[in-house]
Structures are given as structure tokens and as C-alpha cells.
Design a protein around this motif. Structure first.
Motif, PDB file in Angstrom:
ATOM      1  N   ASP A 362       0.811  -1.209   0.000  1.00  0.00           N
ATOM      2  CA  ASP A 362       0.000   0.000   0.000  1.00  0.00           C
ATOM      3  C   ASP A 362       0.854   1.273   0.000  1.00  0.00           C
ATOM      4  O   ASP A 362       2.085   1.224  -0.097  1.00  0.00           O
ATOM      5  N   SER A 363       0.198   2.435   0.154  1.00  0.00           N
ATOM      6  CA  SER A 363       0.894   3.724   0.095  1.00  0.00           C
ATOM      7  C   SER A 363       1.874   3.912   1.249  1.00  0.00           C
ATOM      8  O   SER A 363       2.923   4.541   1.086  1.00  0.00           O
ATOM      9  N   GLN A 364       1.548   3.388   2.432  1.00  0.00           N
ATOM     10  CA  GLN A 364       2.468   3.492   3.568  1.00  0.00           C
ATOM     11  C   GLN A 364       3.761   2.732   3.282  1.00  0.00           C
ATOM     12  O   GLN A 364       4.855   3.198   3.598  1.00  0.00           O
ATOM     13  N   ALA A 365       3.616   1.561   2.693  1.00  0.00           N
ATOM     14  CA  ALA A 365       4.796   0.781   2.335  1.00  0.00           C
ATOM     15  C   ALA A 365       5.620   1.513   1.283  1.00  0.00           C
ATOM     16  O   ALA A 365       6.857   1.549   1.348  1.00  0.00           O
ATOM     17  N   ALA A 366       4.965   2.128   0.300  1.00  0.00           N
ATOM     18  CA  ALA A 366       5.673   2.850  -0.756  1.00  0.00           C
ATOM     19  C   ALA A 366       6.444   4.038  -0.192  1.00  0.00           C
ATOM     20  O   ALA A 366       7.589   4.298  -0.594  1.00  0.00           O
ATOM     21  N   GLU A 367       5.842   4.746   0.745  1.00  0.00           N
ATOM     22  CA  GLU A 367       6.521   5.903   1.344  1.00  0.00           C
ATOM     23  C   GLU A 367       7.757   5.473   2.131  1.00  0.00           C
ATOM     24  O   GLU A 367       8.825   6.095   2.034  1.00  0.00           O
ATOM     25  N   LEU A 368       7.648   4.396   2.887  1.00  0.00           N
ATOM     26  CA  LEU A 368       8.782   3.896   3.668  1.00  0.00           C
ATOM     27  C   LEU A 368       9.914   3.424   2.765  1.00  0.00           C
ATOM     28  O   LEU A 368      11.077   3.802   2.948  1.00  0.00           O
ATOM     29  N   VAL A 369       9.594   2.605   1.774  1.00  0.00           N
ATOM     30  CA  VAL A 369      10.621   2.048   0.891  1.00  0.00           C
ATOM     31  C   VAL A 369      11.269   3.146   0.050  1.00  0.00           C
ATOM     32  O   VAL A 369      12.476   3.118  -0.213  1.00  0.00           O
ATOM     33  N   GLY A 370      10.500   4.162  -0.359  1.00  0.00           N
ATOM     34  CA  GLY A 370      11.062   5.257  -1.137  1.00  0.00           C
ATOM     35  C   GLY A 370      12.123   6.019  -0.365  1.00  0.00           C
ATOM     36  O   GLY A 370      13.195   6.343  -0.903  1.00  0.00           O
ATOM     37  N   ALA A 371      11.857   6.320   0.900  1.00  0.00           N
ATOM     38  CA  ALA A 371      12.838   7.034   1.721  1.00  0.00           C
ATOM     39  C   ALA A 371      14.100   6.196   1.914  1.00  0.00           C
ATOM     40  O   ALA A 371      15.228   6.715   1.879  1.00  0.00           O
ATOM     41  N   LEU A 372      13.926   4.903   2.110  1.00  0.00           N
ATOM     42  CA  LEU A 372      15.080   4.014   2.284  1.00  0.00           C
ATOM     43  C   LEU A 372      15.890   3.910   0.997  1.00  0.00           C
ATOM     44  O   LEU A 372      17.125   3.856   1.031  1.00  0.00           O
ATOM     45  N   LEU A 373      15.209   3.891  -0.142  1.00  0.00           N
ATOM     46  CA  LEU A 373      15.909   3.735  -1.418  1.00  0.00           C
ATOM     47  C   LEU A 373      16.801   4.937  -1.713  1.00  0.00           C
ATOM     48  O   LEU A 373      17.905   4.790  -2.244  1.00  0.00           O
ATOM     49  N   VAL A 374      16.340   6.123  -1.380  1.00  0.00           N
ATOM     50  CA  VAL A 374      17.166   7.319  -1.565  1.00  0.00           C
ATOM     51  C   VAL A 374      18.459   7.208  -0.750  1.00  0.00           C
ATOM     52  O   VAL A 374      19.553   7.507  -1.239  1.00  0.00           O
ATOM     53  N   ALA A 375      18.335   6.752   0.497  1.00  0.00           N
ATOM     54  CA  ALA A 375      19.518   6.593   1.346  1.00  0.00           C
ATOM     55  C   ALA A 375      20.452   5.519   0.799  1.00  0.00           C
ATOM     56  O   ALA A 375      21.676   5.679   0.791  1.00  0.00           O
ATOM     57  N   TYR A 376      19.898   4.412   0.304  1.00  0.00           N
ATOM     58  CA  TYR A 376      20.723   3.353  -0.277  1.00  0.00           C
ATOM     59  C   TYR A 376      21.476   3.858  -1.510  1.00  0.00           C
ATOM     60  O   TYR A 376      22.645   3.515  -1.723  1.00  0.00           O
ATOM     61  N   GLY A 377      20.814   4.645  -2.345  1.00  0.00           N
ATOM     62  CA  GLY A 377      21.458   5.153  -3.551  1.00  0.00           C
ATOM     63  C   GLY A 377      22.697   5.970  -3.248  1.00  0.00           C
ATOM     64  O   GLY A 377      23.692   5.915  -3.976  1.00  0.00           O
ATOM     65  N   LEU A 378      22.657   6.733  -2.166  1.00  0.00           N
ATOM     66  CA  LEU A 378      23.820   7.529  -1.768  1.00  0.00           C
ATOM     67  C   LEU A 378      25.034   6.660  -1.444  1.00  0.00           C
ATOM     68  O   LEU A 378      26.173   7.050  -1.693  1.00  0.00           O
ATOM     69  N   GLY A 379      24.787   5.472  -0.887  1.00  0.00           N
ATOM     70  CA  GLY A 379      25.893   4.664  -0.380  1.00  0.00           C
ATOM     71  C   GLY A 379      26.434   3.613  -1.325  1.00  0.00           C
ATOM     72  O   GLY A 379      27.400   2.918  -0.989  1.00  0.00           O
ATOM     73  N   MET A 380      25.865   3.468  -2.526  1.00  0.00           N
ATOM     74  CA  MET A 380      26.291   2.392  -3.424  1.00  0.00           C
ATOM     75  C   MET A 380      27.773   2.463  -3.828  1.00  0.00           C
ATOM     76  O   MET A 380      28.469   1.449  -3.804  1.00  0.00           O
ATOM     77  N   PRO A 381      28.319   3.628  -4.214  1.00  0.00           N
ATOM     78  CA  PRO A 381      29.739   3.646  -4.611  1.00  0.00           C
ATOM     79  C   PRO A 381      30.678   3.225  -3.483  1.00  0.00           C
ATOM     80  O   PRO A 381      31.634   2.469  -3.707  1.00  0.00           O
ATOM     81  N   ALA A 382      30.413   3.691  -2.265  1.00  0.00           N
ATOM     82  CA  ALA A 382      31.293   3.356  -1.139  1.00  0.00           C
ATOM     83  C   ALA A 382      31.233   1.872  -0.820  1.00  0.00           C
ATOM     84  O   ALA A 382      32.242   1.258  -0.452  1.00  0.00           O
ATOM     85  N   TYR A 383      30.060   1.269  -0.956  1.00  0.00           N
ATOM     86  CA  TYR A 383      29.900  -0.159  -0.652  1.00  0.00           C
ATOM     87  C   TYR A 383      30.799  -1.013  -1.547  1.00  0.00           C
ATOM     88  O   TYR A 383      31.542  -1.876  -1.072  1.00  0.00           O
ATOM     89  N   LEU A 384      30.748  -0.784  -2.852  1.00  0.00           N
ATOM     90  CA  LEU A 384      31.523  -1.603  -3.772  1.00  0.00           C
ATOM     91  C   LEU A 384      33.007  -1.252  -3.725  1.00  0.00           C
ATOM     92  O   LEU A 384      33.858  -2.141  -3.871  1.00  0.00           O
TER      93      LEU A 384
END
Length: 556
Positions: A362-384
Motif C-alpha cells: 500500500d501507500s504506507q509501504a511505498a513511502e517507507l521504501v522510497g525514503a530508504l531507497l534514496v539513502a541506499y542510492g547515496l551509499g552504493m559507490p562506497a559499498y563496492l
């Protein structure tokens, strides 16, 4: 020798691994789509993510591609002929299976304790059902502890024998097992499979199908190992073999080092259980999959062939070649991860709406996952980047340095997790500010950035440090190109009146991401970053189905 033949370049191996990994990631994405539609962030799947902490940790740590068991077997078996490799593998298998069988029994008997220690927040009011489901699922997934070690050792032996496609393709079996379990559940319950009153049955099916998937990964490697002369399962007790101690010398510290890296997952879920919001564990998993799909493909294409290549250069005492190869791996990883991370950030909303926005999601799940995805995107270069640097120390047979860095990282990750989530405790938050659930991801990003910098500095102890100025220059150029690409993607997504629905969402993502990638590539080429051009050549050859060499360090 069990090493790959010299005629096969890193580019050729990367194409094989990349194709197989792409299929596995596609299977994982389909599995996650089915889970999202069936359960959303409801109790069955939320509990599953907490229960999977220990069994999944062992499966990823011990059985994962590029894990310590895999890396140790590649680095040691690549220097031996097939008969020596077979005898050594049988002995190591016997040792590992004995220890991990005891771990499996301990997980079954101590499932309650495992949940209460790792995720104490589930004991709070309102989360009792999630805790009960998690305990049941820990018991069902306990055999993954044993299977994980056997899978990791076997895949390491296969890679050392120049068999790359099967290890990269095998995760598809785990996805297939979970999908089969969901199919049975849908046949029994239909649209009610995600209902709260069916959470127990859903949790049992998830736990059992996950264990079956791990079993299939082990069984599928046995015929290949027999065909390659690496033998079939057999008990061998030659503990004093010199090769055994050579493996343990790499495997022991590497396991502790990588284990400390994955302790970040424990820490994240520990604090996630203390957050008042329901479904954080499930949300982290949904967002993480969207990140791991591109990350896993690039990681396998770079890391799998990189470790044997670096090991051979160390054996040949070719320091200059080692530096070139390491720079290649590092810069190709950054050249791929920067635009991927940026596109995930600017296209998070249409991506989640298109992929997950069905059924119980639902929309609550979409809002939560969207915020997390933005944070994950920031960290991808450092992870690899951190992973690439860790592999360089493994090639140098120095597992102590990554271990020490990881040990310090644990404490830093705990502090950042606690601070960035507002200091959550069972009695409530301590700090007046909080990033909430995304703070858990931002903490991991900070840890990875600091660890990568420290590892770069520590290369000096081996007299193999990389020149900083060219790296910073090319890194800034890639960052500038990434900014241009992400801006093009964001404007295309927001300024065009895209049709609604799944087809419209796919069209929006393809066109927006496509323009973003084209903008990135054109500017990166204009700025003359060599590894960006090499990455583009690699992808061109893969799309054309060409197995010829690429212009990487070994081809020059």
C-alpha cells in the motif's frame, strides 16, 4: 594447476558472470515482487526478515559469492593441481560440516534466545505476533547454517577450476523455491494469503521454501564438481595437511572480517526493532533488493575475476601490474555505481510504484521504501569500493588488515545507527532529532566510506599504494557526469505527463533512465575517464553477445 587458462581475459569472464548473475538477479526481483504483492509489510514477511538475520547471515557470509569461504578456496586451490585440490576440499568440507552441524542444532534449540538477543524490540507491546512468527521461522531455516558452508566451499572450488557460470546462476534456485512456496500458498488461500489470520501458515511456507532453496544450491554443484575432477562428498580427516592450514590462515581472519561487515545487518535490525514504526525490516529488504540488483551484477563482473587476477600478479611479484589491476577494479566500480545510485534516488517514486505497487503493498509501504531507497542510492559507490579494496588485501594474503578495519567499523556503525535514528530505546527515543529508518542506511554508508579510505591508506604498508591525485581527478569527473545524468533523468520523469499504470511506469523509467545514462556517458567520455570507456565497451560486448577481450589491464 586449477587456475583459469591464460587465454581467458577478465572481460570474457566478466561477460559470463554478468549474464548468469543478471538471470539470478531477475529471479530475485520476481521473487520480491511476489512477496510484496502477497504480504506487503505485514507480520509474516516482517517476521521473516527478523528471523532470517542469523541463518541468512551465515548463508551470505559463508555461502555467498566473494564471501570468505569462497575467496579462501579460490586463492589456495588456484595454486594446486586437481588431485591436490580434491583432497584438500574433502578435508575442509569435513571440518566445516562438523562445526556447522553443531551450529544448526544450536539454532533449533535456542531460537527464542536468538530472537530476543538480536531483535529485542519484538518483545514490546504490539509486536508479539511478529516475535512468535520469527521464532518458528528461525527453527525452520536453521539448516541453512550447514548448507551455507558447503555451498561456499564448493563454489570457491568451481571458480578456481574456471567454472564461473554455475555459482553465479545458483541463487536462481533459491528464488524458484520461494516462488514455488508462494504458488502453493496462493493455491490454498487465494487472495487471503496475506491476511493477518493466515500469518502463521505464510511464515511457515516462507521458512521451509528458503531452506529448500539453500539445499538446491548445494545439490546442483555436486555433478559439476565430479565432472571437473574435484570429487563427490566424502569424509576425509587429514587435519595436518599443510594445505588445510593455508586455507584456514586465509579463511579464519577473512570470515571474522566479513562477519564483522555483516554485523551491520544485525545492528540495523536491532535498532529497527526498537523503532515505533511497523514493517521497517520488510521495508529495508524491499529497498535493498532494488539496490542489490544492479550492485550484484557489477560486483560479480568485477570482483569474481579480479581476485584471481590480483593473486596471480602477487605471485609473479608484479607490483605495477597489481596497481593497474586494482585501479581498474576500483574505478570501473565507481564509474558504474555513481550513476546507478543517482538514478535510484531521482527515480525512486516511479520505480517503487511500478515494481511493488500491487496487491498488499500500500501507500504506507511505498513511502517507507522510497525514503530508504534514496539513502541506499547515496551509499552504493562506497559499498563496492570497500569490497574491491578488501579483495586486494585477500590477494596479498593479508586478511588481518580488513579484519582490524571491520572491527573498528562495528563500533562506529553502532554509534551512527543509534545517533541517526534518534537514540531509540525500549523506553523511547533519547535524542530530539532523527532520520528514522533511513538513518540506518546512512550509518552504513558512513562506515563504508571511512573503511574504504583507511584500506587505501593501508596499502602503503605493502608498498602498493595508488596515486591519489589521478583517482580524485577522475572521481570528480565521474561525479560531475553523474550530476548531469541524474538531472536529465529527474526532469524527464517530472516534466512529462506519463500515462498511469504499469506500462506507463515502465515507459517513464526506461525513457528517463535512458536519457540519464546517455547524458552521463557522453560527459564521462568528454572528460576522458578511461575506466568509464572500458565499462561502456564491456557492456557493448555483452549486449552484442561478443566474448572477445576488453581493453582492461590484462588486455593492454
Amino acid at each position: 594447476m586449477v587456475q583459469p587458462p591464460p587465454a581467458r581475459s577478465l572481460g570474457q569472464i566478466g561477460l559470463i558472470v554478468g549474464a548468469a548473475t543478471s538471470l539470478s538477479k531477475l529471479g530475485g526481483l520476481v521473487r520480491q515482487l511476489a512477496l510484496a504483492a502477497a504480504f506487503g509489510i505485514g507480520p509474516a514477511y516482517d517476521a521473516y526478515n527478523y528471523a532470517y538475520v542469523v541463518p541468512g547471515f551465515l548463508l551470505i557470509l559463508l555461502g555467498g559469492i566473494n564471501g570468505p569461504f569462497h575467496s579462501a578456496m579460490v586463492s589456495v586451490l588456484a595454486k594446486r593441481d586437481r588431485q591436490q585440490a580434491r583432497q584438500l576440499l574433502e578435508t575442509i568440507n569435513t571440518m566445516v560440516a562438523t562445526v556447522l552441524l553443531l551450529v544448526t542444532v544450536a539454532l533449533v534449540l535456542g531460537a527464542d534466545l536468538v530472537i530476543d538477543v538480536t531483535v529485542p524490540g519484538l518483545a514490546l507491546a504490539g509486536k508479539e505476533t511478529t516475535r512468535q512468527l520469527a521464532v518458528v521461522q528461525v527453527r525452520l531455516m536453521a539448516p541453512l547454517a550447514l548448507l551455507a558452508g558447503l555451498v561456499g566451499l564448493g563454489f570457491g572450488a568451481l571458480n578456481a577450476a574456471d567454472a564461473f557460470w554455475l555459482p553465479s546462476l545458483s541463487p536462481l534456485l533459491s528464488s524458484g523455491a520461494v516462488l514455488a512456496g508462494l504458488g502453493w500458498l496462493w493455491w490454498r488461500l487465494g487472495a487471503d494469503m496475506g491476511a493477518p489470520d493466515q500469518a502463521l501458515l505464510g511464515g511457515i511456507v516462507l521458512g521451509l521454501s528458503t531452506t529448500v532453496g539453500g539445499l538446491l544450491q548445494w545439490l546442483v554443484q555436486l555433478p559439476a564438481m565430479g565432472r571437473l575432477g574435484l570429487g563427490w562428498p566424502r569424509l576425509r580427516w587429514r587435519w595436518r595437511d599443510r594445505g588445510v592450514w593455508e586455507v584456514l590462515r586465509v579463511m579464519g581472519p577473512a570470515t571474522l572480517s566479513s562477519g564483522m561487515l555483516y554485523i551491520a545487518v544485525f545492528t540495523d535490525l536491532f535498532f529497527a526493532s526498537l523503532l515505533p514504526r511497523q514493517g521497517v525490516a520488510a521495508g529495508l529488504t524491499y529497498a535493498n533488493l532494488l539496490v542489490q540488483t544492479p550492485l550484484g551484477i557489477v560486483s560479480s563482473m568485477v570482483l569474481l575475476p579480479l581476485l584471481p587476477a590480483l593473486s596471480r600478479l602477487v605471485r609473479a611479484r608484479d607490483g605495477e601490474g597489481f596497481r593497474r589491476q586494482l585501479r581498474w577494479g576500483l574505478m570501473v566500480s565507481i564509474a558504474a555505481m555513481l550513476p546507478m545510485g543517482a538514478l535510484l534516488m531521482v527515480l525512486a517514486e516511479p520505480l517503487i510504484r511500478t515494481i511493488y505497487g500491487h496487491g498488499a503493498f500500500d501507500s504506507q509501504a511505498a513511502e517507507l521504501v522510497g525514503a530508504l531507497l534514496v539513502a541506499y542510492g547515496l551509499g552504493m559507490p562506497a559499498y563496492l569500493a570497500r569490497d574491491v579494496l578488501v579483495r586486494s588485501f585477500y590477494a596479498l594474503e593479508d586478511a588481518v588488515t580488513p579484519f582490524r578495519v571491520s572491527a573498528v567499523s562495528i563500533g562506529l556503525n553502532v554509534v551512527l545507527d543509534w545517533g541517526l535514528t534518534g537514540g531509540p530505546t525500549p523506553a523511547g527515543p533519547v535524542l530530539p532529532f532523527s532520520f528514522g529508518a533511513p538513518g540506518l542506511v546512512l550509518a552504513t554508508m558512513g562506515v563504508n566510506m571511512i573503511a574504504a579510505l583507511v584500506l587505501m591508506i593501508r596499502l602503503k604498508a605493502h608498498e602498493l599504494s595508488l596515486p591519489w591525485r589521478p583517482l580524485l581527478r577522475d572521481g570528480l569527473a565521474l561525479l560531475l557526469a553523474t550530476g548531469a545524468g541524474s538531472l536529465a533523468a529527474a526532469l524527464t520523469s517530472r516534466l512529462v505527463a506519463w500515462p498511469r499504470g504499469f506500462v506507463g511506469g515502465v515507459l517513464e523509467l526506461l525513457v528517463s533512465a535512458g536519457l540519464g545514462v546517455v547524458s552521463y556517458v557522453l560527459l564521462a567520455q568528454h572528460l576522458r575517464v578511461a575506466e568509464a570507456e572500458e565499462l561502456l565497451q564491456l557492456l557493448r560486448r555483452r549486449l552484442r553477445g561478443c566474448a572477445g577481450p576488453v581493453s582492461g589491464p590484462e588486455a593492454r
